[in-house]
Design an enzyme around this catalytic site. Structure first.
Site, PDB file in Angstrom:
ATOM      1  N   ALA A 170      36.632  35.505  34.397  1.00  0.00           N
ATOM      2  CA  ALA A 170      35.763  35.520  35.669  1.00  0.00           C
ATOM      3  C   ALA A 170      34.596  36.233  35.679  1.00  0.00           C
ATOM      4  O   ALA A 170      34.151  37.011  35.027  1.00  0.00           O
ATOM      5  CB  ALA A 170      36.951  36.037  36.593  1.00  0.00           C
ATOM      6  N   GLY A 183      39.786  35.641  32.421  1.00  0.00           N
ATOM      7  CA  GLY A 183      40.079  34.574  33.084  1.00  0.00           C
ATOM      8  C   GLY A 183      39.789  33.137  32.397  1.00  0.00           C
ATOM      9  O   GLY A 183      40.602  32.234  32.611  1.00  0.00           O
ATOM     10  N   GLU A 205      43.028  32.694  30.531  1.00  0.00           N
ATOM     11  CA  GLU A 205      44.127  32.393  31.516  1.00  0.00           C
ATOM     12  C   GLU A 205      44.069  30.947  31.929  1.00  0.00           C
ATOM     13  O   GLU A 205      44.962  30.363  32.199  1.00  0.00           O
ATOM     14  CB  GLU A 205      44.026  33.338  32.552  1.00  0.00           C
ATOM     15  CG  GLU A 205      44.489  34.610  32.317  1.00  0.00           C
ATOM     16  CD  GLU A 205      44.018  35.725  33.336  1.00  0.00           C
ATOM     17  OE1 GLU A 205      42.915  35.737  33.714  1.00  0.00           O
ATOM     18  OE2 GLU A 205      44.883  36.757  33.784  1.00  0.00           O
ATOM     19  N   GLU A 263      40.025  42.755  29.936  1.00  0.00           N
ATOM     20  CA  GLU A 263      39.887  43.311  31.248  1.00  0.00           C
ATOM     21  C   GLU A 263      39.970  44.817  31.318  1.00  0.00           C
ATOM     22  O   GLU A 263      39.150  45.570  31.751  1.00  0.00           O
ATOM     23  CB  GLU A 263      40.910  42.729  32.220  1.00  0.00           C
ATOM     24  CG  GLU A 263      40.583  40.991  32.593  1.00  0.00           C
ATOM     25  CD  GLU A 263      41.488  40.329  31.739  1.00  0.00           C
ATOM     26  OE1 GLU A 263      41.806  40.574  30.948  1.00  0.00           O
ATOM     27  OE2 GLU A 263      41.561  39.205  32.171  1.00  0.00           O
TER      28      GLU A 263
HETATM   29  N1  DAK Z   1      30.935  37.363  33.794  1.00  0.00           N
HETATM   30  C1  DAK Z   1      29.449  37.499  34.307  1.00  0.00           C
HETATM   31  N2  DAK Z   1      28.762  37.180  33.116  1.00  0.00           N
HETATM   32  C2  DAK Z   1      28.948  37.372  32.065  1.00  0.00           C
HETATM   33  C3  DAK Z   1      30.343  37.393  31.663  1.00  0.00           C
HETATM   34  C4  DAK Z   1      31.234  37.275  32.742  1.00  0.00           C
HETATM   35  N3  DAK Z   1      32.871  37.570  32.347  1.00  0.00           N
HETATM   36  N4  DAK Z   1      30.386  37.315  30.201  1.00  0.00           N
HETATM   37  C5  DAK Z   1      29.140  37.223  29.695  1.00  0.00           C
HETATM   38  N5  DAK Z   1      28.297  37.201  30.823  1.00  0.00           N
HETATM   39  C6  DAK Z   1      26.942  36.992  30.557  1.00  0.00           C
HETATM   40  C7  DAK Z   1      26.051  38.380  30.216  1.00  0.00           C
HETATM   41  O1  DAK Z   1      26.166  39.331  31.213  1.00  0.00           O
HETATM   42  C8  DAK Z   1      24.928  37.885  29.813  1.00  0.00           C
HETATM   43  O2  DAK Z   1      23.981  37.470  30.692  1.00  0.00           O
HETATM   44  P1  DAK Z   1      22.424  38.112  30.671  1.00  0.00           P
HETATM   45  O3  DAK Z   1      22.428  39.339  30.308  1.00  0.00           O
HETATM   46  O4  DAK Z   1      21.815  37.253  29.351  1.00  0.00           O
HETATM   47  O5  DAK Z   1      21.838  37.630  31.797  1.00  0.00           O
HETATM   48  C9  DAK Z   1      25.102  36.476  29.043  1.00  0.00           C
HETATM   49  O6  DAK Z   1      26.612  36.299  29.812  1.00  0.00           O
HETATM   50  C10 DAK Z   1      25.434  36.470  27.595  1.00  0.00           C
HETATM   51  O7  DAK Z   1      26.162  37.729  27.391  1.00  0.00           O
HETATM   52  P2  DAK Z   1      26.010  38.703  26.461  1.00  0.00           P
HETATM   53  O8  DAK Z   1      24.690  38.899  26.049  1.00  0.00           O
HETATM   54  O9  DAK Z   1      27.148  39.879  26.430  1.00  0.00           O
HETATM   55  O10 DAK Z   1      26.581  37.853  24.894  1.00  0.00           O
HETATM   56  P3  DAK Z   1      27.387  38.629  23.609  1.00  0.00           P
HETATM   57  O11 DAK Z   1      27.334  37.254  22.516  1.00  0.00           O
HETATM   58  O12 DAK Z   1      26.696  39.745  23.219  1.00  0.00           O
HETATM   59  O13 DAK Z   1      28.771  38.799  24.099  1.00  0.00           O
HETATM   60  C11 DAK Z   1      31.044  38.571  25.281  1.00  0.00           C
HETATM   61  C12 DAK Z   1      29.583  37.901  24.443  1.00  0.00           C
HETATM   62  C13 DAK Z   1      31.795  37.354  25.490  1.00  0.00           C
HETATM   63  C14 DAK Z   1      31.725  39.210  24.054  1.00  0.00           C
HETATM   64  C15 DAK Z   1      30.448  39.494  25.961  1.00  0.00           C
HETATM   65  O14 DAK Z   1      29.625  38.694  27.088  1.00  0.00           O
HETATM   66  C16 DAK Z   1      31.346  39.994  27.091  1.00  0.00           C
HETATM   67  O15 DAK Z   1      32.327  41.046  26.805  1.00  0.00           O
HETATM   68  N6  DAK Z   1      31.591  39.443  28.225  1.00  0.00           N
HETATM   69  C17 DAK Z   1      32.737  39.624  28.991  1.00  0.00           C
HETATM   70  C18 DAK Z   1      34.151  39.613  28.632  1.00  0.00           C
HETATM   71  C19 DAK Z   1      35.096  39.886  29.879  1.00  0.00           C
HETATM   72  O16 DAK Z   1      35.205  41.229  30.214  1.00  0.00           O
HETATM   73  N7  DAK Z   1      36.084  38.833  30.261  1.00  0.00           N
HETATM   74  C20 DAK Z   1      36.755  39.446  31.285  1.00  0.00           C
HETATM   75  C21 DAK Z   1      36.078  39.358  32.725  1.00  0.00           C
HETATM   76  S1  DAK Z   1      37.277  40.073  33.957  1.00  0.00           S
HETATM   77  C22 DAK Z   1      41.625  37.142  39.333  1.00  0.00           C
HETATM   78  C23 DAK Z   1      41.227  35.815  38.746  1.00  0.00           C
HETATM   79  C24 DAK Z   1      40.599  35.968  37.542  1.00  0.00           C
HETATM   80  C25 DAK Z   1      40.576  37.319  37.054  1.00  0.00           C
HETATM   81  C26 DAK Z   1      41.094  38.276  37.594  1.00  0.00           C
HETATM   82  C27 DAK Z   1      41.770  38.356  38.756  1.00  0.00           C
HETATM   83  N8  DAK Z   1      42.240  36.957  40.744  1.00  0.00           N
HETATM   84  C28 DAK Z   1      41.541  35.822  41.493  1.00  0.00           C
HETATM   85  C29 DAK Z   1      42.908  37.786  41.252  1.00  0.00           C
HETATM   86  C30 DAK Z   1      40.009  37.313  35.535  1.00  0.00           C
HETATM   87  C31 DAK Z   1      39.290  38.538  35.435  1.00  0.00           C
HETATM   88  C32 DAK Z   1      38.175  38.546  34.103  1.00  0.00           C
HETATM   89  O17 DAK Z   1      38.017  37.455  33.578  1.00  0.00           O
END
Ligand code: DAK
Length: 259
Positions: free
Chosen positions: A64, A110, A113, A133
């Protein structure tokens, strides 16, 4: 604002592609609204019999959109801001027609998921699945603790949710998270091929079987068996049942009408 979800058809297969490369296909409210609207439209379109949901070769979806969540403070505010968003993941599970996720690169949070909410997953060799997360101070909120646990079991699900450990594509295949793993060059074409294979079957039988398999994840064995039996009998009201069995004895290919 640029289009971030692309919608196309290939015969009787509907294809929805998330196209937000600058954020690794992070699932903003707008993206999820567009994804569910497109899939929902295909679900109602009688010319479409199966769907493919794809991302890009680098990312199916990295979760997300963290930007949408970072300034939310307090449980009531989170509920207000995100409860509606959650309905988009739930909506995937309510579709009648089969949806195949074509996954390459990151399927995290997400994004993992979302892939698991689909009916089948075709993955490229470069894909990763994870629920990271906890690394940003929260936990899975769109079905991860439930769906992943049902697939991989408690021990590994705990490890993934509590440490952020990711599964490689090969691990995901061995554990039954995905249907097949193919080279990156062909993950999309393989997903489409599988969708066409399904789309060539009698649509009402496909939809009934899909609903019955999904029911198994949510019910006791006795309740599921009853649901299956009722669904099976209902198919004897269809022309495709008559055609399928007639064609079998006439040693020819059946012609499905979807009636
Ligand atoms: N959100 C926003 N931007 C994101 C993102 C995300 N989840 N993932 C990556 N980006 C953006 C980065 O900020 C970066 O942007 P700039 O800095 O270039 O502007 C760009 O994408 C490229 O990412 P990286 O520079 O970080 O690229 P790397 O190859 O170094 O790393 C990575 C890739 C996937 C390992 C890393 O980006 C990362 O760890 N991303 C976050 C992964 C994460 O934590 N995902 C879980 C997010 S929380 C719900 C519905 C849904 C959810 C919960 C509740 N309800 C409606 C109740 C879900 C929650 C989640 O998914």
């Amino acid at each position: 604002m640029a289009q971030e979800v692309l919608v196309e058809t290939d015969g009787s297969v509907g294809i929805v592609t998330i196209d937000r490369p600058q954020a690794l296909n992070a699932l903003s409210l707008r993206v999820m609204e567009d994804v569910t609207a497109a899939l929902g439209g295909f679900d109602l379109n009688p010319a479409i019999h199966a769907m493919v949901l794809a991302g890009s070769p680098r990312a199916f979806a990295a979760g997300a959109d963290i930007a949408d969540m970072k300034s939310i403070s307090g449980a009531p505010a989170a509920d207000k801001a995100l409860a509606h968003h959650l309905s988009h993941w739930d909506a995937i599970g309510l579709l009648k027609k089969p949806v195949i996720a074509a996954v390459s690169g990151f399927a995290l949070g997400g994004g993992c998921e979302l892939a698991m909410a689909c009916d089948m997953i075709v993955a490229s060799e470069t894909s990763f699945f994870g629920q990271p997360e906890v690394l940003i101070g929260v936990m899975a909120g769109a079905g991860g603790t439930q769906r992943l646990t049902k697939i991989v079991g408690k021990a590994l699900s705990m490890e993934m949710h509590l440490t952020g450990r990711r599964l490689t594509a090969r691990e995901a295949l061995a554990l039954g998270v995905v249907n097949r793993v193919v080279p990156i060059e062909s993950y999309l074409s393989e997903a489409k091929k599988l969708a066409h294979q399904i789309a060539a079957q009698p649509p009402l039988a496909v939809q009934a079987a899909k609903a019955s398999v999904r029911h198994a994840l949510d019910s006791s064995l006795s309740e599921g068996l009853l649901f299956e039996r009722q669904s099976f009998f209902r198919l004897f009201d269809t022309q495709d049942q008559k055609e399928g069995m007639k064609a079998f004895f006439e040693k020819r290919k059946p012609i499905w009408t979807g009636q």
